[in-house]
Design an enzyme around this catalytic site. Structure first.
Site, PDB file in Angstrom:
ATOM      1  CB  ALA A  62      -0.936   0.039   1.289  1.00 38.27           C
ATOM      2  N   GLY A 108       0.608  -5.239   0.842  1.00 34.06           N
ATOM      3  CA  GLY A 108      -0.521  -5.069   0.142  1.00 34.06           C
ATOM      4  C   GLY A 108      -0.161  -5.882  -1.372  1.00 34.06           C
ATOM      5  CD  GLU A 111      -2.362  -7.622   2.820  1.00 38.91           C
ATOM      6  OE1 GLU A 111      -2.064  -6.478   2.250  1.00 38.91           O
ATOM      7  OE2 GLU A 111      -3.071  -7.781   3.514  1.00 38.91           O
ATOM      8  CD  GLU A 131       1.431  -5.601   5.464  1.00 43.38           C
ATOM      9  OE1 GLU A 131       2.137  -6.765   5.932  1.00 43.38           O
ATOM     10  OE2 GLU A 131       0.772  -5.858   4.343  1.00 43.38           O
TER      11      GLU A 131
HETATM   12  C1  3H9 Z   1       0.571  -2.321   3.200  1.00 31.90           C
HETATM   13  O1  3H9 Z   1       0.675  -2.800   2.336  1.00 31.90           O
HETATM   14  C2  3H9 Z   1      -0.903  -2.539   4.060  1.00 31.90           C
HETATM   15  C3  3H9 Z   1      -1.648  -3.332   3.572  1.00 31.90           C
HETATM   16  O2  3H9 Z   1      -1.537  -4.713   4.186  1.00 31.90           O
HETATM   17  C4  3H9 Z   1      -3.056  -3.082   3.611  1.00 31.90           C
HETATM   18  C5  3H9 Z   1      -3.619  -1.837   2.939  1.00 31.90           C
HETATM   19  C6  3H9 Z   1      -5.186  -1.795   3.212  1.00 31.90           C
HETATM   20  N1  3H9 Z   1       4.618   3.481  -0.154  1.00 31.90           N
HETATM   21  O3  3H9 Z   1      13.500   2.099   0.518  1.00 31.90           O
HETATM   22  P1  3H9 Z   1      13.900   2.450  -0.821  1.00 31.90           P
HETATM   23  C7  3H9 Z   1       9.466   5.008  -1.483  1.00 31.90           C
HETATM   24  S1  3H9 Z   1       1.770  -1.333   4.320  1.00 31.90           S
HETATM   25  C8  3H9 Z   1       5.118   4.563  -0.730  1.00 31.90           C
HETATM   26  O4  3H9 Z   1      14.693   3.971  -0.710  1.00 31.90           O
HETATM   27  P2  3H9 Z   1      15.006   0.164  -1.796  1.00 31.90           P
HETATM   28  C9  3H9 Z   1      10.430   5.300  -0.230  1.00 31.90           C
HETATM   29  O5  3H9 Z   1       9.924   6.160   0.606  1.00 31.90           O
HETATM   30  C10 3H9 Z   1       2.950  -1.400   3.209  1.00 31.90           C
HETATM   31  N2  3H9 Z   1       6.511   4.810  -0.665  1.00 31.90           N
HETATM   32  O6  3H9 Z   1      14.219   1.682  -1.875  1.00 31.90           O
HETATM   33  C11 3H9 Z   1      11.447   6.064  -1.358  1.00 31.90           C
HETATM   34  O7  3H9 Z   1      11.057   7.284  -1.733  1.00 31.90           O
HETATM   35  P3  3H9 Z   1      12.298   8.150  -1.777  1.00 31.90           P
HETATM   36  C12 3H9 Z   1       3.797  -2.693   3.285  1.00 31.90           C
HETATM   37  C13 3H9 Z   1       7.375   3.769  -0.846  1.00 31.90           C
HETATM   38  O8  3H9 Z   1      15.321  -0.376  -3.081  1.00 31.90           O
HETATM   39  C14 3H9 Z   1      11.534   4.851  -2.540  1.00 31.90           C
HETATM   40  O9  3H9 Z   1      10.304   4.522  -2.411  1.00 31.90           O
HETATM   41  N3  3H9 Z   1       5.090  -2.231   2.334  1.00 31.90           N
HETATM   42  C15 3H9 Z   1       6.826   2.629  -0.544  1.00 31.90           C
HETATM   43  O10 3H9 Z   1      16.252   0.285  -0.652  1.00 31.90           O
HETATM   44  C16 3H9 Z   1      12.630   3.765  -2.630  1.00 31.90           C
HETATM   45  O11 3H9 Z   1      12.450   3.267  -1.356  1.00 31.90           O
HETATM   46  C17 3H9 Z   1       6.190  -2.278   3.029  1.00 31.90           C
HETATM   47  O12 3H9 Z   1       6.375  -1.979   4.329  1.00 31.90           O
HETATM   48  C18 3H9 Z   1       5.571   2.300  -0.163  1.00 31.90           C
HETATM   49  N4  3H9 Z   1       4.943   1.005   0.056  1.00 31.90           N
HETATM   50  O13 3H9 Z   1      13.949  -0.903  -0.780  1.00 31.90           O
HETATM   51  C19 3H9 Z   1       7.234  -2.072   1.939  1.00 31.90           C
HETATM   52  N5  3H9 Z   1       7.942   1.839  -0.630  1.00 31.90           N
HETATM   53  O14 3H9 Z   1      12.945   7.948  -2.979  1.00 31.90           O
HETATM   54  C20 3H9 Z   1       8.153  -0.738   2.320  1.00 31.90           C
HETATM   55  C21 3H9 Z   1       8.986   2.514  -0.797  1.00 31.90           C
HETATM   56  O15 3H9 Z   1      11.288   9.681  -1.943  1.00 31.90           O
HETATM   57  N6  3H9 Z   1       9.182  -0.517   1.368  1.00 31.90           N
HETATM   58  N7  3H9 Z   1       8.485   3.804  -1.070  1.00 31.90           N
HETATM   59  O16 3H9 Z   1      13.029   8.317  -0.554  1.00 31.90           O
HETATM   60  C22 3H9 Z   1      10.485  -1.216   1.353  1.00 31.90           C
HETATM   61  O17 3H9 Z   1      10.550  -1.875   2.318  1.00 31.90           O
HETATM   62  C23 3H9 Z   1      11.555  -0.843   0.798  1.00 31.90           C
HETATM   63  O18 3H9 Z   1      11.216   0.561   0.171  1.00 31.90           O
HETATM   64  C24 3H9 Z   1      11.708  -1.516  -0.543  1.00 31.90           C
HETATM   65  C25 3H9 Z   1      12.808  -1.212  -1.474  1.00 31.90           C
HETATM   66  C26 3H9 Z   1      12.356  -3.125  -0.079  1.00 31.90           C
HETATM   67  C27 3H9 Z   1      10.546  -1.856  -1.452  1.00 31.90           C
END
Ligand code: 3H9
Length: 700
Positions: A62, A108, A111, A131
């Site tokens: 999400a 998500g 999911e 999450e």
């Molecule tokens: C969820 O899904 C809830 C659901 O169960 C239910 C919903 C109803 N959203 O980390 P990076 C941005 S909760 C928005 O440097 P990497 C991040 O801020 C979510 N932005 O890259 C950054 O922005 P900026 C569950 C996001 O290659 C840029 O992308 N998911 C999101 O080192 C690059 O990110 C997670 O918790 C997002 N979801 O790592 C996963 N994700 O360039 C969260 C990233 O402006 N994400 N951004 O600084 C991660 O763990 C890492 O970003 C990932 C990539 C491993 C994907």
């Protein structure tokens, strides 16, 4: 472009989700996903659907920026369509939808994939439900679908640990593994096979076999609960509850309970705190005017380390783990051997904990050489000095190393107290001098303060950041000054603890109050761990720099005089028996003498809550000063550094986010009233905190 593209070929519609950089499911993307699904369902030429992510990743979940706005009360929680409903529509679709997964399928994103009829993934795809790391639980069916695909125990482990699986090692979750070049084709073939009935179509929520044994599920839930190590937060229990309801009452009721719990959690301080930390961690290595301009870091293959004591050998261990070869300098061969032994022990402990195998440990150790001549470091691309904390010794080392090294090599010091400008002044190349302040144990702790001076070049900062990231640590960039950042702001914490002891509060009660708040240990236990002598030396520097807010209890000095230097000598505030801290009845006599030295002040009556405020509000105040002085760039950096360097509870978001939740004005007023009540500058709020109290935020 952001949205969902739909392309048709040979009876298969391919939906491509595009929202760079990680294809997060923004509200508009969720809406388009539903619209494209409905288009595909309405099109008689389409037999099945494939969903994938644009670029090299599937979907990282999400949109956390939206979740943050909801958590802060700045956006409504209800938005149409709801992701969970769209995923239910995918699962219920009359046409099978197959997920083609490369890169990240997280939260998500996973999911979505689990709601599909089947999943094809590359071996390197990363699959997880992280999450809980955000203080939430999966909120779009994850707590129901994952147990039905991989079993209750594995599902709980994945969710509670937030750990990812790779596409190549996720049986049950992934139906087929394919290389990136074949991924789409294989997904299309599988979609055809399911649509034509050649491959059975099993909707995930209807799969009952892995959740049918309710007794086994209950025991998995009980085991997971007994293994929880979290304090003061409800999201792990909420996760267990959603799974339990789904098992006891069926998936439909489970989905309803999951959604209720997700929404409750989204309004919790823990979610606000952890989401704040998520974004702060991503900001921390960005240095305006430096990282946005400079080129990529130069990759160092060979690093010199000076000094093989606890810090030097810890740093060497971290470098070896990152595949960097290390030349370690010691004063003589015997000390060189002792340093090698320390590194060996560090590696051995990782082998014992199952984090490293024997052959990898041997390979890493083979990349370590020890030397006694400075010249041996001449070919190092980076030298990290971790000699004893003696300014003259360090300056001599820097001035001798400077002409030996290549002009592009970096010259770093791990000092925790000496001004980097002083060391840079001993060289002809101040532009390449950087502080790299590791926290002990250096191969374990995630924080490194990257200390720059006005003369440090951007290239040197970028190279230092590159090295720290390669060590899988988090850099926080600060400018040189007494105590840098973490030791400086937390000096207010230990001074306030000393004040409380002198004023009749039992040291163990102080530790208990801070432990209950969420710190991994209180200030007295922490002082024992760091070394009481080390704390006294660092404290003296900060007392000299900030006399207006110093407070020195005699307790640590008295303990040190008795040889009680903390854990390393077997006794400090506590005594250490077989590596365990025990409360020591003998401490009382030291406390009594410390109180006498303070003039036997009238004991004060404080609640545990006040103990927390008295020790930690000063940290917030000192951080405001450090921000105003330009020592640190952002309040979020203070939070990340405090969490990683001091173990401040991440679910409180770090000291600044915690203070934000309490209200900047409350923090200021409380400090002002403590300052008045106790007549001490230690508690006096700074001009910077007062200004922030007026604007209402310590974060901006
Ligand atoms: C969820 O899904 C809830 C659901 O169960 C239910 C919903 C109803 N959203 O980390 P990076 C941005 S909760 C928005 O440097 P990497 C991040 O801020 C979510 N932005 O890259 C950054 O922005 P900026 C569950 C996001 O290659 C840029 O992308 N998911 C999101 O080192 C690059 O990110 C997670 O918790 C997002 N979801 O790592 C996963 N994700 O360039 C969260 C990233 O402006 N994400 N951004 O600084 C991660 O763990 C890492 O970003 C990932 C990539 C491993 C994907």
């Amino acid at each position: 472009m952001t949205g969902v593209d739909l392309a048709h070929a040979d009876g298969i519609a391919t939906m491509t989700i595009e929202n760079p950089p990680v294809n997060a499911l923004a509200q508009s993307v969720v809406a388009e996903l539903l619209a494209r699904l409905q288009e595909a369902e309405a099109d008689p030429s389409v037999a099945a659907v494939v969903v994938r992510g644009a670029g090299s990743t599937f979907v990282a979940g999400a949109d956390i920026t939206r979740l943050e706005r909801i958590a802060r009360g700045e956006a409504p929680i209800a938005a149409s369509p709801i992701l969970g409903d769209v995923l239910d529509a995918i699962e219920q679709s009359p046409k099978p939808v197959v997920a083609a997964i490369d890169g990240y399928a997280l939260g998500g994103g996973l999911e979505l994939a689990m709601a599909c009829a089947a999943r094809v993934a590359t071996p390197s795809a990363r699959l997880g439900l992280p999450e809980l790391r955000l203080g939430l639980i999966p909120g779009a069916g994850g707590t129901q679908r994952l147990p039905r695909l991989v079993g209750v125990e594995r599902a709980l482990t994945m969710m509670l640990s937030s750990k990812e699986l790779s596409g190549g090692s996720a049986p049950g979750l992934i139906d087929e593994v394919a290389n990136a070049t074949e991924l789409l084709q294989r997904a299309r073939s599988l979609a055809h096979a399911i649509a034509s009935g050649r491959t059975p179509w099993r909707r995930t929520l209807q799969r009952a076999e892995l959740v049918a044994d309710v007794a086994a599920a209950h025991s998995a839930l009980a085991k997971a609960k007994s293994g929880l190590k979290t304090r003061n937060v409800s999201y792990p229990d909420a996760c267990l509850e959603a799974v339990r309801v789904g098992i006891e009452q069926g998936a439909a009721r489970g989905l309803v309970r999951e959604r209720e719990l997700f929404r409750e959690l989204l309004g919790s301080p823990a979610a606000r705190g952890l989401i704040h930390v998520f974004f702060a961690e991503r900001q921390v290595a960005k240095v305006p005017g430096v990282t946005d301009r400079a080129s990529s870091p130069r990759r160092a293959e060979h690093v010199g380390v000076i000094g093989g004591g606890t810090m030097g050998s810890g740093i060497a261990t971290a470098l070896l783990a990152a595949g960097v070869s290390v030349s370690l300098l010691e004063v003589d061969a015997a000390r060189g051997e002792a340093a090698r032994e320390r590194v060996t022990q560090n590696l051995q402990r990782q082998v014992e904990r199952g984090r490293l195998d024997e052959s990898a440990a041997r390979k890493q150790l083979s990349q370590l050489t020890t030397h006694t001549e400075l010249e041996a470091l001449a070919s190092s691309q980076i030298v990290i000095e971790a000699a004893s904390e003696d300014p003259e010794l360090k300056k001599t080392l820097f001035s001798r190393l400077d002409p030996l090294l290549s002009p592009t090599a970096l010259l770093c010091s791990n000092t925790s107290t000496i001004d980097i400008r002083e060391l840079a002044g001993a060289t002809q190349h101040a532009d390449r001098v950087v502080g790299l302040h590791f926290f002990s144990p250096a191969h374990v702790m995630k924080l490194v303060e990257v200390v720059r001076t006005s003369e440090t070049s951007s290239a040197a900062v970028v190279d230092a950041l590159g090295l720290v990231k390669r060590l899988r640590k988090t850099p926080v960039v600060v400018t040189s000054g007494p105590g840098f950042l973490v030791n400086r702001v937390f000096s207010r914490y230990s001074r306030a603890a000393g004040f409380l002891v002198d004023h009749g509060v039992d040291p163990y009660r102080i530790d208990d109050a801070l432990f209950a708040f969420g710190m991994p240990m209180g200030p007295c236990r922490m002082s024992d761990l760091a070394g009481i002598d080390v704390g006294i030396a660092a404290g003296a520097i900060l007392d000299a720099a900030h006399p207006d807010r110093s407070y020195r209890s005699a307790l640590r000095k008295l303990l040190a005089e008795a040889g009680r230097l903390g854990e390393k000598t077997g006794a400090g505030h506590y005594r250490y028996v077989a590596g365990k801290a025990e409360r020591d009845p003998e401490l009382a006599s030291f406390v009594q003498r410390a109180r006498e030295a303070a003039g036997n002040p009238e004991p004060i009556d404080v609640t545990d809550e006040e103990i927390v405020e008295l020790t930690l509000f000063g940290v917030v105040d000192e951080a405001c000063r450090a921000l105003d002085e330009g020592v640190v760039l952002r309040a979020g950096d203070v939070d990340v550094a405090s969490i990683l360097g001091m173990g401040f509870p991440a679910y409180r978001g770090g000291p600044m986010q915690w203070a934000e939740g309490l209200g900047a004005a409350y923090v200021r007023e409380s400090l002002a009233s403590y300052a008045q009540r106790f007549g001490l500058g230690l508690f006096a709020p700074s001009e910077g905190l007062s200004r922030r109290a007026e604007t209402g935020s310590v974060l901006s």
